[in-house]
Design a protein around this motif. Structure first.
Motif, short mmCIF file in Angstrom:
data_model
loop_
_atom_site.label_atom_id
_atom_site.label_comp_id
_atom_site.label_asym_id
_atom_site.label_seq_id
_atom_site.Cartn_x
_atom_site.Cartn_y
_atom_site.Cartn_z
N SER A 127 -5.61 -18.13 5.50
CA SER A 127 -5.10 -17.84 6.84
C SER A 127 -4.74 -16.37 7.03
O SER A 127 -4.70 -15.89 8.14
N ALA A 128 -4.44 -15.68 5.95
CA ALA A 128 -3.98 -14.30 6.09
C ALA A 128 -5.17 -13.36 6.30
O ALA A 128 -6.20 -13.48 5.65
N GLU A 129 -4.99 -12.46 7.21
CA GLU A 129 -5.98 -11.41 7.41
C GLU A 129 -5.81 -10.36 6.32
O GLU A 129 -4.71 -10.19 5.80
N PRO A 130 -6.87 -9.66 5.98
CA PRO A 130 -6.72 -8.59 4.99
C PRO A 130 -5.71 -7.55 5.46
O PRO A 130 -5.58 -7.30 6.66
N VAL A 131 -5.00 -6.98 4.52
CA VAL A 131 -4.07 -5.89 4.83
C VAL A 131 -4.90 -4.62 4.88
O VAL A 131 -5.70 -4.35 3.99
N HIS A 132 -4.76 -3.87 5.94
CA HIS A 132 -5.55 -2.66 6.09
C HIS A 132 -4.92 -1.51 5.34
O HIS A 132 -3.72 -1.25 5.46
N TRP A 133 -5.72 -0.86 4.56
CA TRP A 133 -5.28 0.24 3.72
C TRP A 133 -5.19 1.51 4.54
O TRP A 133 -6.12 1.88 5.25
N ILE A 134 -4.07 2.15 4.44
CA ILE A 134 -3.88 3.44 5.10
C ILE A 134 -3.91 4.49 4.00
O ILE A 134 -3.09 4.47 3.09
N SER A 135 -4.87 5.37 4.09
CA SER A 135 -5.03 6.38 3.07
C SER A 135 -3.97 7.47 3.24
O SER A 135 -3.89 8.11 4.28
N THR A 136 -3.15 7.63 2.23
CA THR A 136 -2.13 8.67 2.24
C THR A 136 -2.22 9.43 0.92
O THR A 136 -2.73 8.92 -0.07
N SER A 137 -1.71 10.63 0.93
CA SER A 137 -1.72 11.43 -0.29
C SER A 137 -0.46 12.30 -0.32
O SER A 137 0.33 12.31 0.63
N THR A 138 -0.32 13.02 -1.38
CA THR A 138 0.82 13.94 -1.52
C THR A 138 0.85 14.91 -0.34
O THR A 138 1.92 15.28 0.14
N TYR A 139 -0.32 15.29 0.16
CA TYR A 139 -0.39 16.25 1.26
C TYR A 139 0.14 15.69 2.58
O TYR A 139 0.41 16.45 3.50
N ASP A 140 0.30 14.38 2.66
CA ASP A 140 0.85 13.77 3.87
C ASP A 140 2.37 13.76 3.89
O ASP A 140 2.97 13.41 4.90
N ILE A 141 2.99 14.10 2.78
CA ILE A 141 4.45 14.19 2.73
C ILE A 141 4.83 15.54 3.35
O ILE A 141 4.30 16.58 2.93
N PRO A 142 5.72 15.56 4.34
CA PRO A 142 6.11 16.85 4.93
C PRO A 142 6.59 17.81 3.83
O PRO A 142 7.32 17.40 2.91
N PRO A 143 6.20 19.07 3.89
CA PRO A 143 6.53 20.03 2.83
C PRO A 143 8.03 20.10 2.51
O PRO A 143 8.41 20.18 1.34
#
Length: 166
Positions: A127-143
Motif C-alpha cells: 500500500s505504501a508509495e515509494p519514498v522519493h529521494w531528495i538528493s542533498t550534499s554537503t554543499y546544500d548546507i548553508p555555509p
C-alpha cells in the motif's frame, strides 16, 4: 521506505496493534519537548565530509577513529545544531524507487510465508508509495551552518588532536 505518513496516525505501533485486532489502543505520549535523535540529512552529510577528509587515518588508527567518532557524536547532538532544522530528525532516504522496489521484491516471498503462517486472514498488499529521494550534499548546507558545525567539531576534539589537525 517506512514513512510515518503511511501508517494510521503516523504510528507503526498503532498500525500493528490494529492488525492484531486491538482497536483504539492507548499508547503513552512522548514527553513534551521530545525530539527524534536520528540524524537528519545535514548530520549525515557532515559525517561523510569528515569520513572522506580523514579516510586513510580513520582506517588505520583506532584511537584516532574513536576520538573523531566521539567528537562527531558530540557535535551533532550539541544544542547549537539540535535547534537548527535537518540536523536531527527524519533520516535521509538514499534508496531510489527502483532500489525500494528491488528490496520489496527481495523480501516479498518471506513476507508471504510469514503472512500464511501467522496472519492467514490478513490481506497483504503493497500500500505504501515509494519514498522519493531528495538528493542533498554537503554543499546544500548553508555555509554559516557548516562552519558553525565544523567549529563545534574542532572544539569537541581532544586538545592534542585539535592542535595536530588544526
Amino acid at each position: 521506505m517506512y514513512d510515518p505518513s503511511g501508517f494510521p496516525g503516523g504510528n507503526i505501533i498503532l498500525d500493528f496493534m490494529r492488525l492484531l485486532g486491538l482497536e483504539n489502543p492507548t499508547l503513552p505520549s512522548p514527553p513534551s519537548g521530545y525530539r527524534n535523535k536520528s540524524w537528519g540529512w545535514k548530520a549525515v552529510e557532515f559525517s561523510k565530509y569528515i569520513a572522506f577528509s580523514y579516510w586513510e587515518r580513520l582506517r588505520k588508527d583506532p584511537p584516532f577513529k574513536r576520538s573523531m567518532f566521539n567528537a562527531l557524536i558530540s557535535t551533532v547532538n550539541s544544542t547549537c545544531l539540535a535547534s537548527k532544522s535537518d540536523w536531527l530528525g527524519k533520516a535521509p532516504v538514499y534508496l531510489d524507487e527502483q532500489e525500494q522496489e528491488n528490496l520489496y521484491l527481495y523480501y516479498e516471498r518471506d513476507n508471504m510465508v510469514l503472512k500464511e503462517r501467522y496472519l492467514p486472514e490478513f490481506n497483504v498488499t503493497r500500500s505504501a508509495e515509494p519514498v522519493h529521494w531528495i538528493s542533498t550534499s554537503t554543499y546544500d548546507i548553508p555555509p554559516e551552518e557548516f562552519n558553525a558545525c565544523l567549529n563545534t567539531f574542532v572544539d569537541n576534539l581532544p586538545p592534542s588532536l585539535r592542535q595536530e589537525l588544526f
